[in-house]
Motif scaffolding. Structure first.
Motif, short mmCIF file in Angstrom:
data_model
loop_
_atom_site.label_atom_id
_atom_site.label_comp_id
_atom_site.label_asym_id
_atom_site.label_seq_id
_atom_site.Cartn_x
_atom_site.Cartn_y
_atom_site.Cartn_z
N LEU A 139 0.82 -1.21 0.00
CA LEU A 139 0.00 0.00 0.00
C LEU A 139 0.85 1.26 0.00
CD1 LEU A 139 -2.82 -1.13 2.45
CD2 LEU A 139 -3.02 -0.76 -0.02
N GLY A 143 -1.26 3.22 -4.87
CA GLY A 143 -2.32 4.10 -4.37
C GLY A 143 -3.73 3.60 -4.57
N ALA A 145 -7.43 1.37 -4.38
CA ALA A 145 -8.44 1.01 -3.39
C ALA A 145 -8.10 -0.35 -2.80
CB ALA A 145 -9.81 0.97 -4.06
N ALA A 209 -7.21 0.46 5.16
CA ALA A 209 -7.84 1.35 4.19
C ALA A 209 -8.34 2.65 4.83
CB ALA A 209 -9.00 0.64 3.50
N ARG A 212 -5.78 5.36 5.74
CA ARG A 212 -5.13 5.93 4.56
C ARG A 212 -6.13 6.69 3.68
NH1 ARG A 212 -2.22 1.03 5.36
NH2 ARG A 212 0.05 1.33 5.22
N ARG A 214 -8.39 5.36 1.86
CA ARG A 214 -8.57 4.61 0.61
C ARG A 214 -10.01 4.13 0.46
NH1 ARG A 214 -3.61 2.47 -1.31
NH2 ARG A 214 -1.95 3.82 -0.51
N ASN A 216 -12.60 1.33 -0.31
CA ASN A 216 -12.41 -0.05 0.11
C ASN A 216 -13.72 -0.81 0.11
OD1 ASN A 216 -13.48 -0.10 3.18
ND2 ASN A 216 -12.47 1.87 2.78
N THR A 260 -8.35 8.37 -3.53
CA THR A 260 -7.35 7.50 -4.09
C THR A 260 -8.04 6.29 -4.70
OG1 THR A 260 -5.83 8.18 -2.36
CG2 THR A 260 -5.24 6.24 -3.59
N THR A 261 -7.95 6.18 -6.02
CA THR A 261 -8.67 5.10 -6.69
C THR A 261 -7.77 4.13 -7.41
OG1 THR A 261 -8.96 6.46 -8.66
CG2 THR A 261 -10.73 6.49 -7.04
#
Length: 265
Positions: A139, A143, A145, A209, A212, A214, A216, A260-261
């Motif tokens: 991770l 970057g 998911a 996740a 961060r 992210r 998820n 972030t994808t």
């Protein structure tokens, strides 16, 4: 070697985690915590009967095949456990009983029945911490998911489960709900079924996740839908389609907030 020995894994059984497609630059990082039914020789099979050694209690049948198929389609890294979840469930924190359960559904686990603090710590150090470190390392350089991949048994305590595919979330519901909106195909998806975060099953999402920021989702697929390569391919196709459409949709909605994808960081 005994279960109290700090060397849970013999050299030939190491490491506790594998990273496939580490250079993948697709939109997600895939995680399969319950990919393996392997029990280290040092633990004597945990006292399980031969009939129980490959049951759903020991691992998630079909989950690694599905995660691998998704990794190939999405060109995504995949972090997978190499040790049975009955030895240590890498989707649980060390301080909960279910990290090393004494019973799973109707199956008793004698080798987990009277673990000392030292024995629990040895398993945590040998299995959980390397898994967490490997996932964190992926991770840090990617970057994407966070998408965890699981399977579940069609029968639970004798009751048939009609759910085919579950899309679960922790405190961030964006990707799970977008996938429900963008779902299409012959298999039916449900939100937060057959489990939800209240069942304590979203540790990886909460640990890696959410902090961060992210996107998820936790994916659960009934394991009788993953019995051969053709079936796995069908499920992977539907999941990857819904994921791709949802990530694109969410990216277009990003207005000033970090979203972030995907892609290598």
């Amino acid at each position: 070697m005994t279960a109290s020995d700090s060397h849970i894994l013999a050299p030939g059984e190491q490491p506790a985690v594998a990273v496939a497609n580490p250079g993948g630059t697709g939109p997600v990082v895939l995680v399969c915590e319950h990919a393996s039914a392997a029990i280290p020789a040092s633990l004597g099979g945990l006292g399980l009967s031969q009939a129980d050694r490959l049951s759903h209690a020991v691992w998630d049948p079909g989950a690694l095949d599905l995660a691998t198929a998704m990794s190939e389609r999405l060109h995504a890294p995949l972090v997978a456990g190499r040790v049975s979840r009955l030895v240590y469930d890498c989707n649980r924190p060390p301080d909960v009983p279910s990290a090393m359960p004494v019973r799973s559904e109707t199956i008793d686990v004698p080798g987990n029945a009277a673990l000392t603090p030292a024995q629990r710590a040895a398993r945590t150090d040998a299995i959980y911490r390397p898994f967490q470190a490997a996932l964190s390392a992926v991770l840090e350089r990617h970057g994407g998911a966070v998408v965890t991949v699981h399977s579940f048994t069609p029968l639970w305590h004798g009751t048939r489960r009609d759910t085919e595919i579950g899309l679960l979330h922790d405190s961030d519901a964006r990707l799970a709900t977008a996938m429900m909106t963008n779902w299409s195909g012959p298999l039916k998806a449900e939100l937060n079924a057959p489990y939800s975060a209240t069942d304590g099953v979203t540790h990886t999402l909460a640990e890696h996740a959410i902090p961060r920021g992210r996107l998820n989702v936790m994916i659960e697929v009934r394991n009788d839908l993953l019995t051969d390569a053709a079936a796995v391919a069908e499920v992977a196709e539907q999941l990857c389609g819904a994921l791709s459409r949802s990530l694109a949709q969410l990216a277009t909605r990003c207005t000033g907030k970090q979203l972030t994808t995907g892609g290598a960081a």
